[in-house]
Write a protein that holds these residues in place. Structure first.
Motif, mmCIF file in Angstrom:
data_model
loop_
_atom_site.group_PDB
_atom_site.id
_atom_site.type_symbol
_atom_site.label_atom_id
_atom_site.label_comp_id
_atom_site.label_asym_id
_atom_site.label_seq_id
_atom_site.Cartn_x
_atom_site.Cartn_y
_atom_site.Cartn_z
ATOM 1 N N GLY A 220 0.807 -1.211 0.000
ATOM 2 C CA GLY A 220 0.000 0.000 0.000
ATOM 3 C C GLY A 220 0.840 1.259 0.000
ATOM 4 O O GLY A 220 0.512 2.253 -0.663
ATOM 5 N N GLN A 221 1.942 1.245 0.726
ATOM 6 C CA GLN A 221 2.844 2.398 0.756
ATOM 7 C C GLN A 221 3.547 2.587 -0.582
ATOM 8 O O GLN A 221 3.761 3.723 -1.021
ATOM 9 C CB GLN A 221 3.855 2.220 1.884
ATOM 10 N N GLN A 222 3.888 1.486 -1.237
ATOM 11 C CA GLN A 222 4.526 1.571 -2.557
ATOM 12 C C GLN A 222 3.566 2.155 -3.596
ATOM 13 O O GLN A 222 3.957 2.987 -4.426
ATOM 14 C CB GLN A 222 5.004 0.185 -2.986
ATOM 15 N N TYR A 223 2.303 1.716 -3.547
ATOM 16 C CA TYR A 223 1.297 2.271 -4.448
ATOM 17 C C TYR A 223 1.189 3.783 -4.250
ATOM 18 O O TYR A 223 1.118 4.555 -5.221
ATOM 19 C CB TYR A 223 -0.064 1.631 -4.179
ATOM 20 N N ALA A 224 1.156 4.212 -2.992
ATOM 21 C CA ALA A 224 1.017 5.636 -2.692
ATOM 22 C C ALA A 224 2.213 6.424 -3.212
ATOM 23 O O ALA A 224 2.054 7.520 -3.773
ATOM 24 C CB ALA A 224 0.856 5.834 -1.191
ATOM 25 N N LYS A 225 3.393 5.881 -3.042
ATOM 26 C CA LYS A 225 4.598 6.573 -3.512
ATOM 27 C C LYS A 225 4.579 6.729 -5.020
ATOM 28 O O LYS A 225 4.895 7.802 -5.557
ATOM 29 C CB LYS A 225 5.840 5.799 -3.067
#
Length: 403
Positions: A220-225
């Motif tokens: 989820g954090q990678q998607y946001a980045k």
């Protein structure tokens, strides 16, 4: 191995019990293990190596809606949402629920989702496939197969009556919203233009909220980045999905640029525009999406906007900020509890006597709309952006014809 951050966050809970009556699953079951306080204790104990993440803790975390109503009730400022995301990630590291990961990957890809929606049409029945429900929940399905909104013919904007463009914003297209609610996106664009803002094109996709909330925090954090990289600069990022906005506001990659549509509209003059419109009698009630009311702490602005509509009577719903049971993919992974909460939400909405129920999150919209269909369609379910643009358009086509 202990997670120092998880250990630190769980230690903030003083076990006072203020969270208990705010927690939908505790209200339904009365069980301490299905309360925020109980789940925090289980996570802390598993982190200390005294309980098994998968067997002892996983089932109770699975039954949590992640609605974060406990955060609103907590006098100690416990960050339950962060605890839940980290704890679920620990469970997934052990459990490796590949079917759930594949399901989430399908939802977060517009291309895959469109293919799945097409395939679902050839499967008999109105519910999601029973085999999928059994794999994800071990229970029979309660959720209907999702159906995208049919296109709504908004009347052309009167360019001569619109203000000059004074700025640009990004608008999150997203994944589920892009496929399921194109009318909401169009209504949002039109409202922004009425305020003098143009939407700057971007290749925005999934923000990662669904993964982060369901045990795949790093994904989820990678998607946001990646999403933040498609929206460079310092322009505001307008979001009309409560769950997405809540997740994005908690990611440092976006800074403080993310704005829920209700925030942006109130800050940029829509209240004045609405107040000048012709009067049209209507009654509405408002459902607080969990990640808007409890995650983003936004309650007043949507009500301000609705109260600004001439002739609209806003009737407060009992338990307006209690979760409807959709909660991302909860109505698929926990269908029985989700159904109980849906029926409770519908009864509360109907008790108001309103003809419209307004909200600001796709999961809530789809789930509550199902209840409305099942109970005879006396209520009409509208997104906040939809009703605002309807009144600005002079109710052309009327709310009754809006999908």
């Amino acid at each position: 191995m202990s997670d120092h951050k998880l250990s630190d966050l769980t230690s903030h809970c003083i076990r006072c019990g203020f969270c208990l009556e705010s927690c939908p699953t505790f209200v339904l079951t009365g069980q301490e293990t299905e309360s925020p306080r109980g789940r925090i204790y289980l996570a802390r104990t598993a982190d200390e190596g005294k309980l098994d993440w998968k067997e002892d803790v996983g089932p109770h975390l699975d039954q949590c809606l992640g609605c974060r109503a406990c955060e609103t009730a907590c006098p100690s400022g416990v960050e339950y949402g962060a605890i839940l995301e980290m704890a679920r990630t620990r469970v997934e590291e052990v459990h490796k629920h590949r079917a759930k990961r594949m399901f989430l990957d399908g939802l977060s890809s517009p291309t895959k989702m469109r293919i799945q929606l097409g395939l679902s049409k050839i499967i008999p029945g109105k519910r999601i496939p029973a085999i999928l429900s059994r794999i994800l929940s071990g229970q029979s399905p309660e959720a209907d197969k999702p159906t995208p909104q049919p296109s709504f013919p908004w009347p052309p904007l009167d360019e001569a009556a619109l203000p000059e463009i004074k700025g640009q914003v990004y608008m999150l297209e997203g994944c589920v919203m892009r496929v399921m609610y194109p009318n909401v996106h169009e209504a949002t664009r039109r409202l922004l233009r009425r305020l003098g803002y143009a939407v700057k094109p971007s290749s925005s996709g999934c923000c990662g909220a669904l993964h982060a909330h369901n045990g795949f925090l790093e994904v989820g954090q990678q998607y946001a980045k990646r999403l933040a990289e498609t929206m460079p600069g310092d322009l505001p990022i307008v979001v009309n999905s409560a769950g997405c906005g809540s997740h994005m506001k908690e990611q440092t990659a976006f800074g403080d640029r993310v704005k829920d549509i209700s925030e942006f509209f109130v800050e940029n003059g829509l209240l004045d525009l609405l107040s000048e419109l012709p009067r049209r009698e209507a009654t509405a009630t408002y459902h607080d999406a969990c990640h808007l009311a409890h995650g983003q702490k936004i309650r007043i602005q949507p009500r301000q906007l609705l109260n600004a509509i001439p002739g609209l009577e806003l009737i407060e719903m009992p338990e307006a900020d209690m979760c409807c049971g959709s909660a991302g993919i909860y109505n698929v992974t926990q269908p029985k509890l989700a159904r109980e909460l849906l029926e409770r939400k519908y009864a509360n909405a109907e008790s108001t006597g309103a003809s419209l129920i307004v909200m600001g999150n796709p999961g809530c919209h789809g789930w509550i709309a199902q209840a409305v269909r099942e109970h005879g369609e006396r209520l009409k379910v509208l997104y906040l952006a939809e009703i605002l643009e309807l009144v600005c358009s002079g109710w052309e086509g009327s709310a009754s014809s809006l999908p």
